[in-house]
Design a protein around this motif. Structure first.
Motif, PDB file in Angstrom:
ATOM      1  N   HIS A 198      34.831  37.481  29.069  1.00 44.13           N
ATOM      2  CA  HIS A 198      34.947  37.704  30.515  1.00 44.13           C
ATOM      3  C   HIS A 198      36.122  38.614  30.844  1.00 44.13           C
ATOM      4  CE1 HIS A 198      32.896  33.534  31.250  1.00 44.13           C
ATOM      5  NE2 HIS A 198      32.202  34.325  30.473  1.00 44.13           N
ATOM      6  N   CYS A 199      36.957  38.847  29.867  1.00 45.55           N
ATOM      7  CA  CYS A 199      38.182  39.622  30.098  1.00 45.55           C
ATOM      8  C   CYS A 199      37.871  40.944  30.797  1.00 45.55           C
ATOM      9  CB  CYS A 199      38.882  39.891  28.766  1.00 45.55           C
ATOM     10  SG  CYS A 199      40.338  40.937  28.934  1.00 45.55           S
ATOM     11  N   LEU A 200      38.598  41.195  31.881  1.00 47.20           N
ATOM     12  CA  LEU A 200      38.400  42.421  32.657  1.00 47.20           C
ATOM     13  C   LEU A 200      39.327  43.531  32.182  1.00 47.20           C
ATOM     14  CD1 LEU A 200      38.436  40.782  36.216  1.00 47.20           C
ATOM     15  CD2 LEU A 200      36.417  41.351  34.847  1.00 47.20           C
ATOM     16  N   ARG A 201      40.214  43.212  31.273  1.00 47.12           N
ATOM     17  CA  ARG A 201      41.233  44.152  30.803  1.00 47.12           C
ATOM     18  C   ARG A 201      42.120  44.611  31.950  1.00 47.12           C
ATOM     19  NH1 ARG A 201      39.363  43.475  26.433  1.00 47.12           N
ATOM     20  NH2 ARG A 201      37.678  44.523  25.364  1.00 47.12           N
ATOM     21  N   CYS A 202      42.458  43.654  32.777  1.00 45.49           N
ATOM     22  CA  CYS A 202      43.346  43.991  33.883  1.00 45.49           C
ATOM     23  C   CYS A 202      44.787  44.092  33.386  1.00 45.49           C
ATOM     24  CB  CYS A 202      43.232  42.953  34.990  1.00 45.49           C
ATOM     25  SG  CYS A 202      43.930  41.356  34.562  1.00 45.49           S
ATOM     26  N   GLY A 203      45.071  43.428  32.284  1.00 45.41           N
ATOM     27  CA  GLY A 203      46.415  43.522  31.707  1.00 45.41           C
ATOM     28  C   GLY A 203      47.429  42.576  32.325  1.00 45.41           C
ATOM     29  N   GLY A 204      47.012  41.798  33.291  1.00 43.35           N
ATOM     30  CA  GLY A 204      47.942  40.900  33.975  1.00 43.35           C
ATOM     31  C   GLY A 204      48.634  39.924  33.037  1.00 43.35           C
ATOM     32  N   CYS A 205      47.834  39.357  32.133  1.00 43.39           N
ATOM     33  CA  CYS A 205      48.377  38.343  31.225  1.00 43.39           C
ATOM     34  C   CYS A 205      49.508  38.906  30.374  1.00 43.39           C
ATOM     35  CB  CYS A 205      47.276  37.808  30.329  1.00 43.39           C
ATOM     36  SG  CYS A 205      46.399  39.077  29.405  1.00 43.39           S
ATOM     37  N   MET A 206      49.404  40.180  30.035  1.00 40.70           N
ATOM     38  CA  MET A 206      50.420  40.759  29.160  1.00 40.70           C
ATOM     39  C   MET A 206      51.776  40.797  29.843  1.00 40.70           C
ATOM     40  SD  MET A 206      47.883  43.538  27.622  1.00 40.70           S
ATOM     41  CE  MET A 206      46.266  42.783  27.437  1.00 40.70           C
ATOM     42  N   TYR A 207      51.762  41.162  31.120  1.00 38.61           N
ATOM     43  CA  TYR A 207      53.033  41.189  31.838  1.00 38.61           C
ATOM     44  C   TYR A 207      53.658  39.807  31.906  1.00 38.61           C
ATOM     45  CZ  TYR A 207      52.011  45.937  33.303  1.00 38.61           C
ATOM     46  OH  TYR A 207      51.745  47.270  33.311  1.00 38.61           O
TER      47      TYR A 207
ATOM     48  N   GLY B 189      48.019  37.437  23.590  1.00 38.06           N
ATOM     49  CA  GLY B 189      47.190  36.289  23.215  1.00 38.06           C
ATOM     50  C   GLY B 189      45.697  36.580  23.242  1.00 38.06           C
ATOM     51  N   ILE B 190      45.234  37.117  24.363  1.00 36.15           N
ATOM     52  CA  ILE B 190      43.811  37.458  24.453  1.00 36.15           C
ATOM     53  C   ILE B 190      43.478  38.507  23.391  1.00 36.15           C
ATOM     54  CG2 ILE B 190      44.223  39.217  26.267  1.00 36.15           C
ATOM     55  CD1 ILE B 190      41.056  37.088  26.094  1.00 36.15           C
ATOM     56  N   GLY B 191      44.436  39.357  23.097  1.00 37.90           N
ATOM     57  CA  GLY B 191      44.242  40.377  22.074  1.00 37.90           C
ATOM     58  C   GLY B 191      44.076  39.765  20.689  1.00 37.90           C
TER      59      GLY B 191
ATOM     60  N   ARG C 135      47.904  33.543  35.260  1.00 40.72           N
ATOM     61  CA  ARG C 135      47.740  34.866  35.842  1.00 40.72           C
ATOM     62  C   ARG C 135      46.288  35.328  35.839  1.00 40.72           C
ATOM     63  NH1 ARG C 135      50.615  37.792  39.050  1.00 40.72           N
ATOM     64  NH2 ARG C 135      48.760  37.079  40.117  1.00 40.72           N
ATOM     65  N   CYS C 136      45.578  34.958  34.782  1.00 40.28           N
ATOM     66  CA  CYS C 136      44.270  35.545  34.499  1.00 40.28           C
ATOM     67  C   CYS C 136      43.246  35.289  35.602  1.00 40.28           C
ATOM     68  CB  CYS C 136      43.742  34.991  33.182  1.00 40.28           C
ATOM     69  SG  CYS C 136      42.100  35.595  32.750  1.00 40.28           S
ATOM     70  N   PRO C 137      42.700  36.339  36.195  1.00 42.76           N
ATOM     71  CA  PRO C 137      41.691  36.142  37.241  1.00 42.76           C
ATOM     72  C   PRO C 137      40.437  35.469  36.681  1.00 42.76           C
ATOM     73  CG  PRO C 137      41.837  38.465  36.631  1.00 42.76           C
ATOM     74  CD  PRO C 137      42.973  37.765  35.951  1.00 42.76           C
ATOM     75  N   MET C 138      40.229  35.568  35.382  1.00 41.47           N
ATOM     76  CA  MET C 138      39.067  34.936  34.766  1.00 41.47           C
ATOM     77  C   MET C 138      39.432  33.568  34.169  1.00 41.47           C
ATOM     78  SD  MET C 138      36.539  36.966  35.325  1.00 41.47           S
ATOM     79  CE  MET C 138      37.335  37.203  36.904  1.00 41.47           C
ATOM     80  N   GLN C 139      40.695  33.173  34.328  1.00 44.13           N
ATOM     81  CA  GLN C 139      41.186  31.888  33.816  1.00 44.13           C
ATOM     82  C   GLN C 139      40.770  31.637  32.368  1.00 44.13           C
ATOM     83  OE1 GLN C 139      40.059  28.904  36.700  1.00 44.13           O
ATOM     84  NE2 GLN C 139      41.392  29.794  38.245  1.00 44.13           N
ATOM     85  N   ILE C 140      40.912  32.635  31.559  1.00 43.07           N
ATOM     86  CA  ILE C 140      40.519  32.512  30.155  1.00 43.07           C
ATOM     87  C   ILE C 140      41.504  31.598  29.429  1.00 43.07           C
ATOM     88  CG2 ILE C 140      40.145  33.787  27.999  1.00 43.07           C
ATOM     89  CD1 ILE C 140      39.325  36.189  29.790  1.00 43.07           C
ATOM     90  N   ASN C 141      40.947  30.603  28.754  1.00 42.54           N
ATOM     91  CA  ASN C 141      41.785  29.588  28.121  1.00 42.54           C
ATOM     92  C   ASN C 141      42.278  30.061  26.756  1.00 42.54           C
ATOM     93  OD1 ASN C 141      43.023  27.296  27.197  1.00 42.54           O
ATOM     94  ND2 ASN C 141      41.428  25.906  27.927  1.00 42.54           N
TER      95      ASN C 141
HETATM   96  S1  SF4 Z   1      44.648  38.500  32.633  1.00 47.23           S
HETATM   97 FE1  SF4 Z   1      42.652  37.744  31.904  1.00 47.23          FE
HETATM   98  S2  SF4 Z   1      41.206  39.338  32.559  1.00 47.23           S
HETATM   99 FE2  SF4 Z   1      43.243  40.266  32.654  1.00 47.23          FE
HETATM  100  S3  SF4 Z   1      43.550  41.244  30.613  1.00 47.23           S
HETATM  101 FE3  SF4 Z   1      44.420  39.185  30.483  1.00 47.23          FE
HETATM  102  S4  SF4 Z   1      42.768  37.900  29.668  1.00 47.23           S
HETATM  103 FE4  SF4 Z   1      41.817  39.806  30.425  1.00 47.23          FE
END
Ligand code: SF4
Lengths: 415, 327
Positions: A320-329, A348-350, A380-386
């Motif tokens: 579901h990751c949108l690659r918004c990059g929010g989680c990285m910040y 982490g998602i990476g 942070r994640c808009p998709m709430q990826i666990n």
């Molecule tokens: S915040 Fe969520 S949707 Fe955005 S890049 Fe990270 S894992 Fe993907």
């Protein structure tokens, strides 16, 4: 049983990570970037307060879309063909590259937009090996191309390179004195690439979302480089992961809006929607292709491990990751090491993506053990990826082997 | 395809210690339970006071990391873990040798945390029992590090010791222990039906009985990730501190948005862990509070380890802070 000793892998990686954590450039750049990210996102969420609700809607759209991925893929491919484009499905990296090279051939000039999938496939390097001249047109990627470096953030790939260093790199490449002033730096690249857009044989881009019903590729950008790279050359190739497909155009718009909002665009400069080759019916109502834009339009849908991931219920959500990059910040490790905590895909998602599409468990292992499992990415994640739960499961598979059919331990809350 | 991946030896040391010695650092049961001598807590009762040895082992973690650095002085990072393998192969894990350098004052301080926690709960009217030398570490790190099959064998042993107490409620000092007991044990073991509470929750329930704090300078709370995000405990900490009249300062990142102390990566990536902890300390110090408070042993250890020398800000566990008023 095969044995893999991860000592060396860990060792090299750790030294690199330690070095990064002491790098002043990274430190300054990321500190600045995190601050900017938080304030821009907070501001645009306030300005567009419907966003969290829309994100919830998109989570549902994505869940359904992944459950029906193969039907949607077939539908999207049919839509592209109906629009007089050509659609391909690439099972793995090799196939994707061969299809692209088959269209492009050799001795061509290629202009390319930023794409994480491109990084995953090592697309530029492959096309260069085939005897083509390939230019990254995203400013950050262009800098890295000259620097022979890899992206340190998925949206701001050259986040770790300050203007002084950019000036140095440019002065050397353009063989003239480029001062360390951002406007000047942007200016020289603009001038250089402008010529490339119009002499290039092929433009390549990714896509943020694909609408299956219409075959529309939605590409979000600010610089305008994708507009030119996908509009000026006679051929446009879109390379996109199969997870980007949603059923309808309307749903694609929602997904795009949520993506750009969390990707710190506020309001993006451009949203490109491309569904087929350029055409005109202005003379005698006869449809003719290749009016002002590309005459040929190709879409390569790339799997490369994604459908495996979709089948694994512990990990399908990562698609579901949108690659918004929010989680990285928000990641405490990323904040001190940038993309050194990554392998193509970052943080982490990476680590999860690395395990499935870009190197496998072996390459992912050091990343998997770097994650703090602190869970702030999920906030942070808009998709709430666990992500913390997935990291736990990956550790289990690293330690105990990915034994199939065995009932693994349940996940801790984080849900 | 079955593939076995060989991980850095430090993970194997931790795993082996837990499985063999019931404790991540192979400390002796007598050492872990020495804090309780003066209290004469019964072995059986309704409410089991559970330390898991976690505060007690804090001073030894740094020693383990330091020892490994000493073994291989070459480059830091992962080759230092190679050193640990030699340590493991040639001499076995000599806990005595490795831990000889731990200062008595550090041992005393962290041992006292468990003591203080027990006294506070008693003053609030709770009747506690304690497993003493029999108490086993919860195995949270087995879960955390991916040794799930080991945990499946280890958990029944822990459960057996807990069962002998006859308790209905387990009071955990560490949120990590609370996490595995609450979410993981019931799934592994069919009959792990205990009420699992943290020290913080029990204090919160009886906070009206707490005496006023003897400390009237501002404090700042460092929310632990586990407590805030997994166990949903954040407001409770603030309520407790308000009820003793403490002035609370808040950092930019708090509650569910708290910043991790970096502790989880201390064993594998000590340098990065240290940098992360240092940044968190700086975030907390920006509030200009006099004391940073936390309610997790690993946060306590990580933050303290990374504080700049000469900093005027204190770092304490909530237990230590409350004990000042209670004693
Ligand atoms: S915040 Fe969520 S949707 Fe955005 S890049 Fe990270 S894992 Fe993907």
């Amino acid at each position: 049983m095969m044995k893999i000793d991860l000592q060396k892998e860990f060792n090299d990686y750790t030294q690199n990570l330690n070095k990064a954590s002491k790098d002043q450039h990274i430190n300054t750049a990321i500190t600045r970037a995190v601050k900017a990210y938080r304030s821009t996102v907070a501001e645009s969420l306030e300005r567009f307060p419907h966003t969290p609700e829309m994100a919830a809607e998109v989570r549902e759209i994505k869940t359904q879309a992944m459950a029906n991925n193969s039907e949607l893929l077939a539908q999207a491919m049919a839509s592209v063909e109906r629009n007089k484009g050509k659609a391909f499905y690439a099972r793995d990296r090799q196939q994707a590259l061969e299809i692209a090279a088959g269209i492009i051939g050799t001795g061509k000039t290629v202009v390319k937009g930023k794409s994480m999938l491109g990084e995953e496939l090592h697309l530029r390097e492959y096309l260069e090996e085939k005897g083509n001249e390939v230019w990254e047109t995203d400013l950050g990627e262009f800098i890295l191309q000259l620097k022979k470096d890899r992206p340190m953030h998925i949206l701001s790939p050259a986040i770790h390179v300050p203007r002084e260093q950019v000036a140095e790199i440019f002065s050397k490449f353009f063989n003239k004195d480029v001062p360390p002033e951002i406007a000047e730096e942007v200016g020289v690249v603009r001038e250089f690439l402008r010529e490339k857009y119009f002499s290039a044989h092929v433009g390549i881009s990714g896509a943020n979302v694909v609408a299956a019903d219409t075959g529309a590729m939605v590409i979000i950008e600010n610089e305008g480089n994708v507009r030119l790279a996908s509009g000026a050359p006679p051929v446009h190739i879109v390379m996109v992961g199969i997870e980007k497909i949603v059923p309808t155009f309307q749903e694609a718009m929602k997904t795009a809006e949520v993506t750009w909002r969390y990707a710190q665009y506020g309001v993006p400069g451009y949203v490109n929607i491309v569904s087929g080759p350029s055409k005109t019916g202005d003379i005698e109502k006869v449809t003719t292709y290749g009016a002002h834009g590309p005459k040929e339009f190709y879409v390569i849908f790339v799997d490369n491990g994604r459908s495996e991931m979709a089948k694994d219920e512990k990990f399908s959500q990562a698609l579901h990751c949108l690659r918004c990059g929010g989680c990285m910040y928000e990641c405490p490790v990323f904040q001190v090491t940038a993309g050194h905590f990554g392998h193509t895909y970052l943080s982490g998602i990476g680590a999860v993506w690395t395990a499935f599409v870009s190197g496998g468990l072996e390459k992912a292992a050091p990343l998997v053990y770097t994650c703090l499992r602190c869970g702030r990415c999920m906030e942070r994640c808009p998709m709430q990826i666990n992500v913390p739960a997935m990291i736990g499961e990956l550790r289990n598979r690293i330690v105990n082997g990915a034994a199939q059919g065995e009932e693994p331990l349940p996940q801790v809350a984080h849900s | 395809m079955a593939v076995e991946m060989k991980l850095p030896p430090v993970l194997e040391i931790i795993r082996g210690n837990i499985v063999k010695h019931g404790n991540p650092l192979a400390l002796k049961g007598s050492e872990i339970s020495s804090w309780a001598k003066a209290l004469n807590l019964p072995a059986r009762g309704e409410m089991l006071f559970y330390t898991g040895g976690e505060y007690q082992l804090l001073p030894f973690i740094d020693s383990l990391v330091k020892t490994m650095t000493y073994v291989d002085q070459g480059s830091k990072g992962f080759s230092l873990m190679m050193g640990a393998r030699n340590l493991l192969n040639k001499a076995g894990i000599s806990a005595e040798k490795m831990y000889a350098s731990v200062l008595a004052k550090d041992k005393d301080r962290y041992n006292a945390v468990s003591y203080k926690a027990a006294v506070i709960l008693q003053k609030l009217g709770y009747d506690l029992c304690y497993g003493g030398e029999q108490e086993l570490y919860s195995g949270a790190l087995l879960y955390e590090l991916g040794y799930w099959q080991d945990l499946q064998e280890y958990a029944p042993r822990v459960a057996n010791v807990i069962k002998q107490s006859g308790a209905k409620t387990i009071v955990c000092l560490s949120p990590h222990a609370a996490e595995v007991f609450k979410f993981i044990y019931p799934k592994i073991l069919g009959d792990f039906k205990y009420e699992v509470k943290t020290f913080v929750e029990l204090v919160w329930e009886q906070r009206h009985k707490l005496p006023a704090a003897s400390f009237n300078k501002p404090v700042v709370i460092h929310d632990s990730c586990r407590l805030a995000r997994e166990l949903n405990i954040e407001q409770e900490l603030r309520d407790i501190l308000s009820s003793v009249g403490a002035e609370i300062r808040e950092p930019e990142c708090k509650g569910k948005w708290t910043t991790c102390c970096g502790g989880p990566s201390k064993l594998l990536f000590p340098e990065v862990s240290h940098t992360i902890a240092g940044r968190r300390v700086a975030e907390l110090e920006q509030t200009e509070a006099e004391v940073i408070l936390t309610a997790c042993p690993y946060c306590l250890s990580a933050l303290e380890g990374a504080q700049e020398k000469g900093s005027q800000t204190g770092i304490e566990d909530l237990i230590e802070f409350l004990y000042r008023g209670v004693k």
